[in-house]
Design an enzyme around this catalytic site. Structure first.
Site, PDB file in Angstrom:
ATOM      1  N   GLN A   1      61.512  -3.151  61.704  1.00  0.00           N
ATOM      2  CA  GLN A   1      61.961  -4.521  61.993  1.00  0.00           C
ATOM      3  C   GLN A   1      61.492  -5.007  63.366  1.00  0.00           C
ATOM      4  OE1 GLN A   1      66.223  -3.559  60.712  1.00  0.00           O
ATOM      5  NE2 GLN A   1      66.076  -5.728  60.253  1.00  0.00           N
TER       6      GLN A   1
ATOM      7  N   GLY B   1      72.831  -2.712  62.793  1.00  0.00           N
ATOM      8  CA  GLY B   1      71.830  -1.711  62.449  1.00  0.00           C
ATOM      9  C   GLY B   1      70.441  -2.299  62.567  1.00  0.00           C
TER      10      GLY B   1
ATOM     11  N   LEU C   1      69.049  -8.668  60.092  1.00  0.00           N
ATOM     12  CA  LEU C   1      68.441  -9.384  61.220  1.00  0.00           C
ATOM     13  C   LEU C   1      67.055  -9.919  60.867  1.00  0.00           C
ATOM     14  CD1 LEU C   1      69.537  -7.066  64.183  1.00  0.00           C
ATOM     15  CD2 LEU C   1      70.493  -9.292  63.542  1.00  0.00           C
TER      16      LEU C   1
HETATM   17 ZN   LIG Z   1      68.177  -5.176  57.496  1.00  0.00          ZN
END
Ligand SMILES: [Zn+2]
Lengths: 180, 305
Positions: A58, A53, A101
């Site tokens: 991000q 995901g 991540l």
């Molecule tokens: Zn995350």
């Protein structure tokens, strides 16, 4: 043979980048080709990482957009979420060992509602309402936290959180030194 | 590497070339139910019949499987409808990489169900492409393309067979171009990307308020498998029976969505009407409409749900 040559891979922000604390903004006026391009590139980035995901913030884009692929049965089947909302959750909670991540190589158990009802726009801009459960429920709640500037390590004790951030910073310094 | 029939055709084509087939990978045999032997995939059976080594790992994520693959020291892997994720160590192991035969004109219909989605969307043209695989979802460079126009008679079944044979025909050229260094990998367009998401039960149910063109495309796009479906309650019954239409066309016609407009299975849609020409009811095999209607009369005025 450079196998990643064809993919559009974006840089993933890692803690303590302050942008990860931003609250993302709703996509106004429906899903456009520009949003789809962003989702395509986010998907490539997620597969290359690899992860299951990724929220737009991000990769430094402050929009309420998420891509996901739980790769159930060892098969790729991507999902796309624009302006996702949680309409309802059940009381029962379940623990799951989460990772992120943006906080690479850190894993810890987080407790979240076991099922939640979602509303979102898909890749084509169609409105979808559905219940999520299992890993899907875990992942969408984790990703939607990103849209509010919340990371899974924010649920941990202050000490654990600081240790996680320090570890990521150190790993990043080392890999930067290696690259030079 | 491959599992359904598509890969069997490809395997035959590969065997006809001068290249050595080092190993065939396929999904593991599926349990076939009580007392029966596990069912091997068609490509597994074909490979065994040709006395080729077969491997059926459950996943290629394990280091041991990746090492075993690397130890084969192959020049090239041909991947057709395999259904397992190939992690970077697998993609990188063959000298010339992994080449996938993908059943659509990329970047349109990346993903699991490109053949069905192309027909369901009413595309005018489809095709098969040889793609240099990378870690993304069908994002790799294109090595070779064969196009085919879609006709109003196409189903997922006919398109599948046509693309499989086009793929088999182009494969020897693709391989020699890679082998002698004359291949011309071309980047996919950044525009026109669509995703062929996996088919679910919600894709099968017919919504008669959609246009006849859409319903017709849905019926043919899901035929023969998993098939579209609707419910019909016979006038002398209380419970609906589930009917799977397998072939159709569309024409003009006015009526309430789902209303049967004549005695030959013309059904009103949101706009226009669909004529069902082949169908199946529970417990019976697929039948042409005339044969079906001899056993099960469906008259004008009936309502399909
Ligand atoms: Zn995350």
């Amino acid at each position: 043979m450079p196998i990643l040559q064809a993919m559009a891979i974006l840089d993933i922000l890692t803690v303590p980048d302050p942008r990860l604390k931003d609250v993302s903004l709703p996509v106004e006026g429906g899903v456009t080709d520009a949003h789809r391009k962003l989702m395509d590139d986010m998907l490539d980035t997620m597969y290359a990482a690899p992860g299951i995901g990724l929220a737009a913030i991000q990769v430094g884009v402050r929009l309420r957009i998420i891509v996901m692929d739980l790769m159930e049965n060892d098969e790729k089947n991507p999902r796309f979420f624009v302006n996702p909302e949680i309409l309802e959750t059940i009381e029962e909670t379940k623990p799951y060992e989460e990772g992120c991540l943006s906080v690479p190589d850190i894993f810890d158990e987080i407790e979240r509602p076991a099922r939640c009802k979602l509303r979102y726009l898909d890749y084509n801009g169609n409105a979808v309402e559905e219940w999520a459960e299992g890993l899907y429920a875990v992942c969408i709640q984790h990703e939607m936290d990103h849209l509010e500037g919340t990371l899974f390590i924010d649920y941990l004790s202050r000490l654990k959180r600081q240790r996680a951030v320090d570890k990521v910073k150190k790993a990043k310094r080392l890999s930067a030194a290696e690259a030079n | 590497m491959g599992s359904p029939d598509f890969s069997t055709v490809t395997l035959e084509a590969l065997r006809a070339t001068e290249h050595e087939i080092v190993c065939v990978y396929s999904q593991p045999p599926r349990p076939a139910g009580r007392g029966k032997a596990d069912r091997r995939t068609p490509v597994h059976l074909a490979a065994e019949a040709a006395h080729l080594p077969v491997r059926t790992p459950r996943t290629l994520k394990k280091q041991s499987e990746q090492d075993a693959f690397a130890a084969l020291n192959v020049d090239l892997a041909i991947v057709v409808a395999y259904g397992l994720i190939l992690p970077p160590p697998i993609l990188n192991a063959p000298r010339l990489g992994c080449v996938n035969l993908h059943a659509s004109l990329l970047p349109r219909w990346r993903g699991a169900a490109p053949i069905q989605r192309a027909i369901m969307a009413g595309d005018a043209v489809s095709g098969i492409q040889a793609m240099q695989m990378d870690a993304g979802l069908d994002t790799g460079d294109i090595l070779y393309t064969e196009e085919t126009p879609l006709t109003p008679d196409d189903t997922a079944g006919t398109l599948h067979d046509r693309l499989a044979s086009l793929g088999a025909n182009m494969l020897p050229t693709v391989i020699s171009q890679l082998a002698n260094g004359t291949a011309t990998p071309t980047k996919q367009s950044e525009h026109g990307i669509t995703y062929a998401s996996k088919l679910g039960p919600e894709d099968q149910k017919i919504d008669w308020t959609r246009s006849a063109k859409d319903v017709d495309a849905q019926i043919r796009g899901l035929s023969p498998f998993p098939a579209a479906r609707f419910d019909w309650t016979p006038p002398d019954a209380n419970t609906p029976i589930r009917i799977k239409p397998l072939m159709s066309s569309y024409e003009r016609g006015d009526g309430r969505p789902g209303e049967v407009l004549d005695d030959n299975l013309l059904v009103a849609c949101g706009e226009g009407a669909v004529r069902i020409t082949r169908l199946q009811r529970p417990g019976k095999g697929p039948m042409d409409a005339a044969d079906f209607l001899r056993g099960t009369a469906i008259h004008r005025g009936q309502i399909f749900q």
